[in-house]
Design a protein around this motif. Sequence first.
Motif, PDB file in Angstrom:
ATOM      1  N   UNK A 123       0.657  -1.622  -0.113  1.00  9.53           N
ATOM      2  CA  UNK A 123       0.364   0.211   0.226  1.00  9.53           C
ATOM      3  C   UNK A 123       0.975   1.405   0.144  1.00  9.53           C
ATOM      4  N   UNK A 124       2.353   1.447  -0.232  1.00 12.68           N
ATOM      5  CA  UNK A 124       3.167   2.321   0.610  1.00 12.68           C
ATOM      6  C   UNK A 124       2.913   3.294  -0.930  1.00 12.68           C
ATOM      7  N   UNK A 125       3.100   2.260  -2.145  1.00 13.31           N
ATOM      8  CA  UNK A 125       2.931   2.730  -3.378  1.00 13.31           C
ATOM      9  C   UNK A 125       3.221   2.158  -4.870  1.00 13.31           C
ATOM     10  N   UNK A 126       3.021   2.402  -5.524  1.00 14.89           N
ATOM     11  CA  UNK A 126       2.891   1.078  -6.801  1.00 14.89           C
ATOM     12  C   UNK A 126       4.501   1.188  -7.250  1.00 14.89           C
ATOM     13  N   UNK A 127       5.570   1.526  -6.966  1.00 16.19           N
ATOM     14  CA  UNK A 127       6.812   0.490  -7.455  1.00 16.19           C
ATOM     15  C   UNK A 127       7.257  -0.610  -6.695  1.00 16.19           C
ATOM     16  N   UNK A 128       6.854  -0.023  -5.509  1.00 17.11           N
ATOM     17  CA  UNK A 128       7.751  -1.255  -5.007  1.00 17.11           C
ATOM     18  C   UNK A 128       7.262  -2.385  -4.856  1.00 17.11           C
ATOM     19  N   UNK A 129       8.439  -3.480  -4.096  1.00 13.32           N
ATOM     20  CA  UNK A 129       8.628  -5.253  -4.410  1.00 13.32           C
ATOM     21  C   UNK A 129       7.577  -5.707  -4.215  1.00 13.32           C
ATOM     22  N   UNK A 130       6.745  -5.075  -4.110  1.00  8.25           N
ATOM     23  CA  UNK A 130       4.835  -5.915  -3.363  1.00  8.25           C
ATOM     24  C   UNK A 130       3.684  -5.397  -4.158  1.00  8.25           C
ATOM     25  N   UNK A 131       4.450  -4.386  -4.939  1.00  5.75           N
ATOM     26  CA  UNK A 131       3.230  -3.366  -5.182  1.00  5.75           C
ATOM     27  C   UNK A 131       2.084  -4.380  -6.181  1.00  5.75           C
ATOM     28  N   UNK A 132       2.165  -4.986  -6.852  1.00  7.33           N
ATOM     29  CA  UNK A 132       1.087  -6.037  -7.311  1.00  7.33           C
ATOM     30  C   UNK A 132       0.936  -7.178  -6.269  1.00  7.33           C
ATOM     31  N   UNK A 133       0.925  -7.466  -5.394  1.00  2.00           N
ATOM     32  CA  UNK A 133       0.606  -8.635  -4.907  1.00  2.00           C
ATOM     33  C   UNK A 133      -0.505  -8.406  -4.161  1.00  2.00           C
ATOM     34  N   UNK A 134      -1.482  -7.527  -4.526  1.00  2.00           N
ATOM     35  CA  UNK A 134      -2.546  -7.314  -3.760  1.00  2.00           C
ATOM     36  C   UNK A 134      -3.485  -6.838  -5.048  1.00  2.00           C
ATOM     37  N   UNK A 135      -4.743  -6.928  -4.955  1.00  2.00           N
ATOM     38  CA  UNK A 135      -5.821  -6.097  -6.626  1.00  2.00           C
ATOM     39  C   UNK A 135      -5.505  -4.878  -5.935  1.00  2.00           C
ATOM     40  N   UNK A 136      -5.462  -4.366  -6.791  1.00  2.00           N
ATOM     41  CA  UNK A 136      -5.533  -2.382  -7.177  1.00  2.00           C
ATOM     42  C   UNK A 136      -5.523  -2.517  -8.256  1.00  2.00           C
ATOM     43  N   UNK A 137      -7.071  -1.367  -8.236  1.00  2.00           N
ATOM     44  CA  UNK A 137      -7.342  -0.729  -9.311  1.00  2.00           C
ATOM     45  C   UNK A 137      -7.496   1.107  -9.517  1.00  2.00           C
ATOM     46  N   UNK A 138      -7.688   1.273 -10.595  1.00  2.00           N
ATOM     47  CA  UNK A 138      -7.665   2.937 -10.598  1.00  2.00           C
ATOM     48  C   UNK A 138      -9.285   2.955 -10.018  1.00  2.00           C
ATOM     49  N   UNK A 139      -9.972   4.352  -9.637  1.00  2.00           N
ATOM     50  CA  UNK A 139     -11.121   4.628 -10.168  1.00  2.00           C
ATOM     51  C   UNK A 139     -11.595   5.510 -11.179  1.00  2.00           C
ATOM     52  N   UNK A 150     -19.800  -6.370  -5.380  1.00  2.00           N
ATOM     53  CA  UNK A 150     -19.765  -6.084  -3.405  1.00  2.00           C
ATOM     54  C   UNK A 150     -19.843  -7.024  -2.673  1.00  2.00           C
ATOM     55  N   UNK A 151     -18.685  -6.994  -1.550  1.00  2.00           N
ATOM     56  CA  UNK A 151     -18.506  -7.687  -0.436  1.00  2.00           C
ATOM     57  C   UNK A 151     -19.506  -8.663  -0.009  1.00  2.00           C
ATOM     58  N   UNK A 152     -18.909  -9.986   0.509  1.00  2.00           N
ATOM     59  CA  UNK A 152     -19.939 -10.879   0.647  1.00  2.00           C
ATOM     60  C   UNK A 152     -20.681 -10.327   2.268  1.00  2.00           C
ATOM     61  N   UNK A 153     -20.091  -9.505   2.908  1.00  2.00           N
ATOM     62  CA  UNK A 153     -20.359  -8.889   3.830  1.00  2.00           C
ATOM     63  C   UNK A 153     -21.737  -7.602   3.824  1.00  2.00           C
ATOM     64  N   UNK A 154     -21.492  -7.570   2.729  1.00  2.00           N
ATOM     65  CA  UNK A 154     -22.455  -6.283   2.261  1.00  2.00           C
ATOM     66  C   UNK A 154     -21.991  -4.870   1.762  1.00  2.00           C
ATOM     67  N   UNK A 155     -21.950  -4.036   0.487  1.00  2.00           N
ATOM     68  CA  UNK A 155     -21.838  -3.006  -0.023  1.00  2.00           C
ATOM     69  C   UNK A 155     -20.591  -3.214  -0.543  1.00  2.00           C
ATOM     70  N   UNK A 156     -19.599  -2.144  -1.002  1.00  3.43           N
ATOM     71  CA  UNK A 156     -18.787  -2.145  -2.156  1.00  3.43           C
ATOM     72  C   UNK A 156     -17.309  -3.241  -1.665  1.00  3.43           C
ATOM     73  N   UNK A 157     -17.364  -4.008  -2.533  1.00  8.87           N
ATOM     74  CA  UNK A 157     -15.927  -4.992  -2.422  1.00  8.87           C
ATOM     75  C   UNK A 157     -14.766  -4.091  -2.727  1.00  8.87           C
ATOM     76  N   UNK A 158     -14.774  -2.686  -2.354  1.00  9.82           N
ATOM     77  CA  UNK A 158     -13.791  -1.593  -3.320  1.00  9.82           C
ATOM     78  C   UNK A 158     -12.930  -0.664  -2.066  1.00  9.82           C
ATOM     79  N   UNK A 159     -12.145  -0.373  -1.840  1.00  3.69           N
ATOM     80  CA  UNK A 159     -12.061  -0.410  -0.301  1.00  3.69           C
ATOM     81  C   UNK A 159     -10.807   1.500  -0.979  1.00  3.69           C
ATOM     82  N   UNK A 160     -11.165   2.642  -0.678  1.00  2.00           N
ATOM     83  CA  UNK A 160      -9.960   3.508  -1.825  1.00  2.00           C
ATOM     84  C   UNK A 160      -8.802   3.519   0.016  1.00  2.00           C
ATOM     85  N   UNK A 161      -7.757   3.578  -0.849  1.00  2.00           N
ATOM     86  CA  UNK A 161      -6.447   4.018  -0.319  1.00  2.00           C
ATOM     87  C   UNK A 161      -6.141   5.188  -0.966  1.00  2.00           C
ATOM     88  N   UNK A 162      -5.104   6.671   0.325  1.00  2.00           N
ATOM     89  CA  UNK A 162      -4.954   7.391  -0.125  1.00  2.00           C
ATOM     90  C   UNK A 162      -3.690   7.741  -0.968  1.00  2.00           C
TER      91      UNK A 162
END
Length: 550
Positions: A123-139, A150-162
Motif C-alpha cells: 500500500x506504500x506506493x505503486x513501485x515497491x516489490x509487493x506493489x502488485x501482490x494485492x488487487x489494486x485498480x484506479x478509480x 459487492x463484498x460478501x458482508x454487504x456494500x462495495x467490495x472496493x476500499x480507497x487507499x489515499x
Amino acid sequence: MSGNQITNQNGEWWRNGVIYQIYPRSFCDANGDGIGDLPGICQKLDYVKSLGVDAIWISPFFKSPMADFGYDVSDYRDVDPIFGNLEDFDRVIEGAHERGIRVIIDQILSHTSDQHPWFEESRQNRENPKADWYVWADAKEDGSAPNNWMSNFGGSAWRWCTRRRQYYLTNFLKEQPDLNLHIPDVQEQLLADLRFWLDRGVDGFRLDAINHAFHNQSLQDNPARPVKLDKNGLPPVNSYEYQWHIHDKSQPENLVFLQRVRALMEEYPGTMTVGEVGDDNTHKIMAEYTTDQRLHMAYSFDLLSEDCSAQFLRDTLEKNRQVIEKGWPCWSISNHDVPRSFSRWNRGFERETAMARAPLFLLMQLMLRGSVCLYQGEELGLPEADVAFEDLQDPYGINLWPEFKGRDGCRTPMPWFNGGEINAGFSKVKPWLPVADEHYHLAVSVQEDDQHSMLNRFRDLLQWHSNLNPALATAAQTIIETGNDLMVFERTSDKEGYFVALNLGSDAASFTLPAQYQGSEDITPEGFGGSVSGNTVELPVAGARVFRNS
C-alpha cells in the motif's frame, strides 16, 4: 516430511470419513483469559477421541488482529498469542496422532489482514516489490469504485487507499484485502506457507473461500440478479445477493492453481484438502474442483440453508449426483458461519421432537455418498444462542443488525460442566462470548452418564458407521423420489446394497420395501423408532430404517 504424521495404509482415509470442526476461541480456555486456545484443545483430545471421529479441523489460530477472528491473517507461519505458540500447536499434533486422530487446519489463500507485512508494503506506493501482490485498480473518472462488485458482508467490495490513490479489492471485510494470485510470486509464497505446516505434521487443509482466490482481470461489472423477496415481501438484507457473481470469483485460473496445490499434497502421502466453495452454481464448482488433480473434496452452503424439507434434500442431492460424477462432496449441516442446525432445521417442531430429529440428520449424513463434517456442540444438541446486541463480537452481525444478527449465536463457548462451575467450565473468567443459559443443562458432564443422551446417541451412530463395510465409501447413490416427507435413497456397490428411509415430516408415514430389499437385513441403529410387518415399513416422526442386502 514430519515423522509425526499418522502411518496410513489407506491414502483415501477421508472418503466417508468424519471430521470434527473445532472453533478454538470457543472450545476450551486453558490459560484463563476468556478465549479458547491450543492447550485447551490438548486438554480435550480424549473427549474428541471418545466421539469416534477420524479427524479434527481447527479453525484459524494464526497471528491476526482478529477483525474477523483469525480469518484475517497477519502471519501465515505463526500462532496468535491468544491461542498459544508453535510449540503448543506441535503438542496438539502429537496428542491427536497418538490417539489416531488426524489434524486439518484452515488456510486462507484468497486474502490477508490489512496488517500483514505484505499489504503494509504493497500500500506504500505503486513501485515497491509487493506493489502488485494485492488487487489494486484506479478509480473511475468520477472517483467511484472500479466496478459494481459487492463484498460478501454487504456494500462495495472496493476500499480507497489515499497513499496509492487507488482502490483495493476486499471480498469480505475492509480489513481483508484480496491477494492477487495472478502474480506467480504470490502463488509461490502461499505454496511455501502450506509446506511449512505440512512439515509440522498436519494431515490436511480446509481451504477457506477457495473459489475467491482469483478475479477476472478485466474487472467487468457483475450482471444484476433477479431480486428474491422473502416471506414478508422484502428484498435481501445483504447487497451481495443482488448480482450474479460471474467475474469476482470462480475463475478458470483457479483450477490451474489447485493443480499446483494437489501436486504439493502428493509429496505428503495421506494428506488431503477440502475446499469451501460458495457459488451461484455450487454443484458445477464442486465437480470442477474435486478431481484427482485438484481438491480431494469440497463442501458448499447447500445443506447450510434454512430449508431441510425432504423435497429440498432430494433436489439438492440429485443435482449433486448428476454433476459431480467422480468428484467428492463433504456434507456439513452446521459450522461457525450459520445458525446451529438444531435450531435452523427444527423450526416448528417441539423440543422433544427436535431432539429426536438431530440424530436423524446425522444418520442421513453418514449414509450419503461423501464425507461428513460435524461442528463442535452438534453432538450435544446445542440450539442457536440468542446473543444480545451489547455482547455481539461479529462485525458481520453488527453491520446488519437487527435484520441479521451475525454468526455469534453459533460461536458461543462449549459447555463442559453443569454443577456450579462458572461459564459451564469453559473458562474461569468472563468469556469472549457469554455461555447461553439454555446450554448449561446440555453440558458434556450432564450427558456423559446418560445412555440415551444426544452425546451418546452421536457416539453410538459413529461407532455403528465405522463398522459398516468399507466398500460403502465409494458405493453409488440413487435418490428415490417419494413426493412426500420421506427422504429415501439407496447406496449400491458390487458386493451389497443399502436402502435408507428417513421420516422428516410431522406425521407418521409408511412405505413398501422395494422388491430387491424384501427379506433383507434390517441394520438400523438403536434409537430410531419404526416397525416392519411383511414388506411394509412404518416410520414414526423422526423414525428411520436402514436395510442391507448382499
